[in-house]
Design an enzyme around this catalytic site. Sequence first.
Site, short mmCIF file in Angstrom:
data_model
loop_
_atom_site.label_atom_id
_atom_site.label_comp_id
_atom_site.label_asym_id
_atom_site.label_seq_id
_atom_site.Cartn_x
_atom_site.Cartn_y
_atom_site.Cartn_z
N GLN A 61 0.82 -1.08 0.04
CA GLN A 61 -0.06 0.24 0.13
C GLN A 61 0.83 1.26 -0.11
O GLN A 61 0.27 2.40 -0.31
CB GLN A 61 -0.99 -0.06 1.16
CG GLN A 61 -1.80 -1.21 1.05
CD GLN A 61 -3.04 -0.83 0.05
OE1 GLN A 61 -3.14 0.22 -0.72
NE2 GLN A 61 -3.84 -1.73 -0.18
N CYS B 76 -10.77 -8.49 1.06
CA CYS B 76 -10.53 -9.91 1.26
C CYS B 76 -11.52 -10.12 2.46
O CYS B 76 -11.77 -11.32 2.49
CB CYS B 76 -9.10 -10.15 1.75
SG CYS B 76 -7.81 -9.59 0.72
N1 PLP Z 1 -0.48 -6.52 1.29
C1 PLP Z 1 -1.34 -5.45 1.63
C2 PLP Z 1 -0.79 -4.51 2.67
C3 PLP Z 1 -2.47 -5.30 0.73
O1 PLP Z 1 -3.25 -4.34 0.87
C4 PLP Z 1 -2.72 -6.55 -0.32
C5 PLP Z 1 -4.04 -6.40 -0.92
O2 PLP Z 1 -4.88 -5.79 -0.55
C6 PLP Z 1 -1.84 -7.45 -0.13
C7 PLP Z 1 -0.85 -7.46 0.48
C8 PLP Z 1 -2.13 -8.68 -1.29
O3 PLP Z 1 -1.72 -8.04 -2.63
P1 PLP Z 1 -2.25 -8.83 -3.95
O4 PLP Z 1 -3.88 -8.63 -4.01
O5 PLP Z 1 -1.54 -8.48 -5.01
O6 PLP Z 1 -2.07 -10.35 -3.61
#
Ligand code: PLP
Length: 391
Positions: A178, A324
Site C-alpha cells: 500500500q 479480502c
Molecule cells: N498486502 C497488503 C497490505 C495489501 O493491501 C494487499 C492487497 O490488498 C496484499 C498484501 C495482497 O496483494 P495482492 O492482491 O497483489 O495479492
Amino acid sequence: MNIYFDNNATTKVDSEVLEEMLPYYSKFYGNPSSVHDFGRKARFAVNKARSQVAKLLGIQPEELIFTSGGTESNNLAIKGYLFANPKAGRHIITSEIEHHAVLNPCKELKKQGYDLTVVSINKEGVVNPEEIRKAIRGDTALISIMYANNEVGSIQPISEIGNIAKEHNICFHVDAVQAVGKISFKTKEIKADLLSLSGHKINGPKGTGVLYIRKGIKVKSLQQGGHHERNIRPGTENVPGIVGLGKACEIAKKTLNEEVIYVSNLRNKLYLGIRERISDIKLNGCLEGILPNTLNISFAYIEGESLLLKLNKKGINCSTGSACTSGSLKASHVLRAMKVPSHMIQGSIRFSLGKYNKEEEIEYTLKILPGIVQQLREMSPLYEGIKEDGI
Ligand code: PLP
C-alpha cells in the site's frame, strides 16, 4: 455518476500501461527463455521492466524477482527466508494489523512449530518500535511489518523498526503493497531486507508483483520447476504483466509527488466536508499519519454494509475495509486492534482515492452522503433512543 473510491482494493490500469502491454500478447509473444528473436524481444522487455521497478524502489535490478502479486511476495519472503535460513532461528515477529497475506502464512508456520509474536498497535493503528525491540529473542529470525495499512492507511515507523532489526542482525521484511506509489521512499534507507510490491495497487495489471531480496539474503523457492528468476520463482514469466508493472513503476516514479498533493487535497476536502455535515463520526487513524488517499470513518448508529449499498445505488463505490474480508461480515481485525468500539466498527467505511478521482466527485459525495446517513440513523432503534433521551 459512477465514482470509484476503492483504490486500496485495486486500481484502474493506466492507459499508457495497457498500451505498453498489448503488443506482448499479440506481437512479441515469445518465451523469454527462448534464444530466437521472439524470445530475445520478450527477455529484453522483462529486463527493461526490472530496471523500471528498481529505479522506483532505489535498488539494483538484480535484487528483485517478479511474482504474481503481493500475496505471493509475502509468502515467499516469510516462508522462503525461514526455509533457506534454518539456523537463523524459528521465531517470527509481526503486528496485529498486517494483511492476511502476512498473518496467515505466519499462522501456518506456527502450526509447523515456529514461534510467533504478534505485537499490538496503538489507537491510531501504529506499531511502537519499542514493542518490537522487547519482543526480540535470541532465536528471532524474521520481523515482518507493513509499511502502511490497507484499511486505515496508518503509516508505520518503518525506518526505526528497520534500524532495530539491523542492530540485532535480524532479517526485516516490509509489506509495502500500500505504500508504493503513495509514499516516496528508498528501500535501502528503510533497511528492508525483503520488500513486497503489487502491480494492481499502482495502476498496473492484476496478478503481478515483486519481491525485493537484498543482495546477500537467501530465499528458498516455494515451488520446484525451471530456473527462472534466479531459481527462486520458477515458471514462464508473465511478460505482458511484467511489462505493465514496469511501466506503472516508471509512471509512479515520475508523478508521485504531484499525485500525492492532488489526491491528499481531494481526500482532505472529503474529510472536512463529512465532518462539517455529519455528527457522531470518528476518523480511524490520525490525518497526519495516514496514507494521502485513505479515509476510514466510523459513522455511529449505522451499519457500514447498509451505507455501502445505499451509496452504491447512488453511484458511489467504496468499501467497508479490506477487499479480502468485506463480504464476510467479520469485524475488521485492524479496527479491533485499534480498540475502536464494536458499534463504531460496524459503521465503518473506507474511502480510498486515486489519481482519476475528480473534485466534482467529492462534491457529489458530500451532497449525497449526509442524507443517507440520516436516513439510516432514523431507522436505528439505538439512535432513536439516544435522540429521545436527549443525549
Ligand atoms: N498486502 C497488503 C497490505 C495489501 O493491501 C494487499 C492487497 O490488498 C496484499 C498484501 C495482497 O496483494 P495482492 O492482491 O497483489 O495479492
